[in-house]
Write an enzyme that holds these catalytic residues in place. Structure first.
Site, PDB file in Angstrom:
ATOM      1  N   GLY A  89       0.803  -1.173   0.036  1.00  0.00           N
ATOM      2  CA  GLY A  89       0.097  -0.058   0.026  1.00  0.00           C
ATOM      3  C   GLY A  89       0.902   1.353   0.157  1.00  0.00           C
ATOM      4  N   ASP A 305      -0.507  -0.312  13.060  1.00  0.00           N
ATOM      5  CA  ASP A 305       0.062  -1.715  12.536  1.00  0.00           C
ATOM      6  C   ASP A 305       0.032  -2.687  13.554  1.00  0.00           C
ATOM      7  OD1 ASP A 305      -0.046  -0.731   9.827  1.00  0.00           O
ATOM      8  OD2 ASP A 305       2.106  -0.056   9.984  1.00  0.00           O
ATOM      9  N   LYS A 332      -6.651  -2.920   5.580  1.00  0.00           N
ATOM     10  CA  LYS A 332      -5.543  -3.071   5.607  1.00  0.00           C
ATOM     11  C   LYS A 332      -5.171  -4.449   4.767  1.00  0.00           C
ATOM     12  CE  LYS A 332      -3.894   0.212   7.689  1.00  0.00           C
ATOM     13  NZ  LYS A 332      -2.867   1.459   7.244  1.00  0.00           N
ATOM     14  N   ARG A 378       0.919  -9.193   9.394  1.00  0.00           N
ATOM     15  CA  ARG A 378       0.726  -8.972  10.630  1.00  0.00           C
ATOM     16  C   ARG A 378      -0.014  -9.952  11.524  1.00  0.00           C
ATOM     17  NH1 ARG A 378       4.683  -5.132  10.983  1.00  0.00           N
ATOM     18  NH2 ARG A 378       4.282  -3.375   9.344  1.00  0.00           N
TER      19      ARG A 378
HETATM   20  C1  S3P Z   1       2.459   3.507   6.356  1.00  0.00           C
HETATM   21  C2  S3P Z   1       1.459   4.079   6.925  1.00  0.00           C
HETATM   22  C3  S3P Z   1       0.322   3.408   7.201  1.00  0.00           C
HETATM   23  C4  S3P Z   1       0.732   1.917   7.631  1.00  0.00           C
HETATM   24  C5  S3P Z   1       1.340   1.279   6.633  1.00  0.00           C
HETATM   25  C6  S3P Z   1       2.645   1.931   6.350  1.00  0.00           C
HETATM   26  C7  S3P Z   1       3.380   4.168   5.445  1.00  0.00           C
HETATM   27  O1  S3P Z   1      -0.884   3.456   6.695  1.00  0.00           O
HETATM   28  O2  S3P Z   1      -0.401   1.253   8.129  1.00  0.00           O
HETATM   29  O3  S3P Z   1       1.893  -0.176   7.196  1.00  0.00           O
HETATM   30  O4  S3P Z   1       4.674   3.919   5.574  1.00  0.00           O
HETATM   31  O5  S3P Z   1       3.039   5.449   5.315  1.00  0.00           O
HETATM   32  P1  S3P Z   1      -2.017   4.590   6.807  1.00  0.00           P
HETATM   33  O6  S3P Z   1      -1.166   5.782   6.535  1.00  0.00           O
HETATM   34  O7  S3P Z   1      -2.680   4.512   5.301  1.00  0.00           O
HETATM   35  O8  S3P Z   1      -2.531   4.278   7.802  1.00  0.00           O
END
Ligand code: S3P
Length: 415
Positions: A89, A305, A332, A378
């Site tokens: 993501g 996380d 997620k 996770r």
């Molecule tokens: C992350 C932001 C988080 C987190 C992801 C890593 C990042 O997501 O859950 O594992 O590196 O910016 P969100 O910002 O969409 O909550």
């Protein structure tokens, strides 16, 4: 399948892998900066490897030597590339914003899990800056076309470092000023790294502003990831004593320590220092008597996380816990409200799903059992902690997904 035995006692000193969020940013930002940078202690998990291969496709030169990366940035991103973001993501969201400012065509796509996660939340704010980003019914694949960007004031209705960062990276190429505000401050690694690279960026409260900037390469020494350390910290709290070394303790990431404070976990931060603009410490955790807690929306972003693991700790605590304001968990790598509740249930615990969280009725002893990761790293790692702390142990099905963020997780656990 991975068999996990329960343990009466778990202790040790651990060096954990490099921070995933910081590694992504060190590769991406240096990949578009002037000059060359060395990134040490980089995480070579699958998500970060996706970022490396996307940045190479866009024209950056990246040599990998173990956990050290040599990155030579490109000033002109290659157009017309199909960028495979895998399961990540962070890769797809940050990169969508980054390439939207580079006047190129690009297609960004990923695996089945990533293709089910929301992308409108990135496309809509980028459109306010004049970006042309087309999603596939709100999801990946995402198609970016060239356009001139202009500054805009963007208000996010979810706290998301990924979305905030996408807007900031697009804002680097926009005329005028871009601001982005979020309801609760999310992790700020992008802001810190951009400032270190000479970007025109400043923040106040939950708002960050950026102006058109070119970036200068910076060397980054990546601290260990608190999200990976958290599993070993939790084992210290449940079963003995653990020391996790050189862990990043940026205050936007230490929600797990807030949860520890409320649960009654005994821990201390040793050897605290600042390196490369990030706070670092060794974290010592001792076996503790846990009691039920309450967490609400403003607590969530700093432990987003770690929430499956926090819920697991609540399952071992005395009394009831209530976690709300965590609807983000539904989007997620898996629906982590559902998969965490199932995990706790399969261990013999009691966890009720709420639309935006959980009610967990703690029991001091859980039997153990069989846990499916649902291909979510996770969940696999939280399950392993739960089984070690359980009475009888059990199995993790589809454990290989740990390689997303922690390739040698089971080896380290075995030691
Ligand atoms: C992350 C932001 C988080 C987190 C992801 C890593 C990042 O997501 O859950 O594992 O590196 O910016 P969100 O910002 O969409 O909550």
């Amino acid at each position: 399948m991975q068999r996990i035995q329960s343990r009466e006692y778990f202790s040790g000193e651990f060096e954990l892998p490099g921070d995933k969020s910081i590694t992504h940013r060190a590769v991406m930002l240096n990949g578009g900066a002037d000059g060359e940078a060395v990134v040490t202690n980089a995480l070579m998990g699958e998500d970060c490897v996706s970022t490396i291969s996307c940045m190479r496709a866009l024209g950056a030169k990246i040599d990998v030597d173990g956990r050290t990366l040599h990155v030579k940035g490109t000033s002109e991103f290659q157009s017309g590339k199909e960028l495979n973001c895998g399961n990540s993501g962070t890769t797809i969201r940050l990169l969508t914003g980054y390439v939207a400012g580079k006047r190129i065509e690009a297609t960004l796509f990923g695996d089945a899990s990533l293709s089910s996660r929301p992308m409108k939340r990135v496309a809509e704010p980028l459109a306010l800056l004049g970006a042309k980003v087309k999603t596939t019914d709100g999801h990946a694949p995402v198609y970016v076309s060239p356009s001139d960007l202009h500054g805009a004031d963007v208000k996010l209705n979810v706290a998301s470092a990924q979305v905030k960062s996408a807007v900031l990276l697009a804002g680097l190429s926009a005329d005028g000023e871009t601001s982005v505000s979020e309801p609760v401050k999310s992790r700020d690694h992008t802001e810190r790294m951009l400032a270190a690279m000479g970007a025109n960026i400043y923040g106040q409260g939950n708002t960050v502003c950026v102006k058109r900037s070119t970036l200068r390469a910076v060397d980054v020494c990546v601290p260990s990831d608190i999200s990976s350390a958290a599993y070993f910290m939790a084992l210290g709290a449940l079963k003995g004593e653990t020391l996790c070394k050189n862990v990043g303790v940026n205050p936007t990431r230490t929600g797990i320590l807030t949860a520890f404070d409320r649960l009654g976990v005994e821990y201390s931060l040793l050897n605290q220092r600042i390196s490369g603009g990030e706070d670092i410490a060794d974290i010592l955790v001792k076996k503790s008597h846990l009691h039920g807690i309450e967490l609400t929306a403003e607590d969530i972003p700093a432990m987003i996380d770690e929430l499956p693991l926090v819920a697991l700790l609540c399952a071992f605590a005395e009394g009831e816990s209530r976690i709300t304001g965590a609807k983000e968990l539904r989007v997620k790598e898996s629906d982590r409200i559902r998969t965490t509740a199932e995990l706790i249930h399969n261990l013999g615990g009691e966890c009720e799903e709420l639309p935006d969280g959980f009610i967990i009725r703690g029991k001091k002893k859980l039997q153990g059992g069989n846990i499916d990761s649902y291909l979510d790293h996770r969940i696999a790692m939280t399950g392993a902690v739960g089984l070690i702390a359980s009475e009888n142990g059990g199995n993790i099905y589809r454990p290989e997904c740990c390689a997303i963020s922690f390739p040698d997780f089971f080896e380290k656990l075995g030691k």
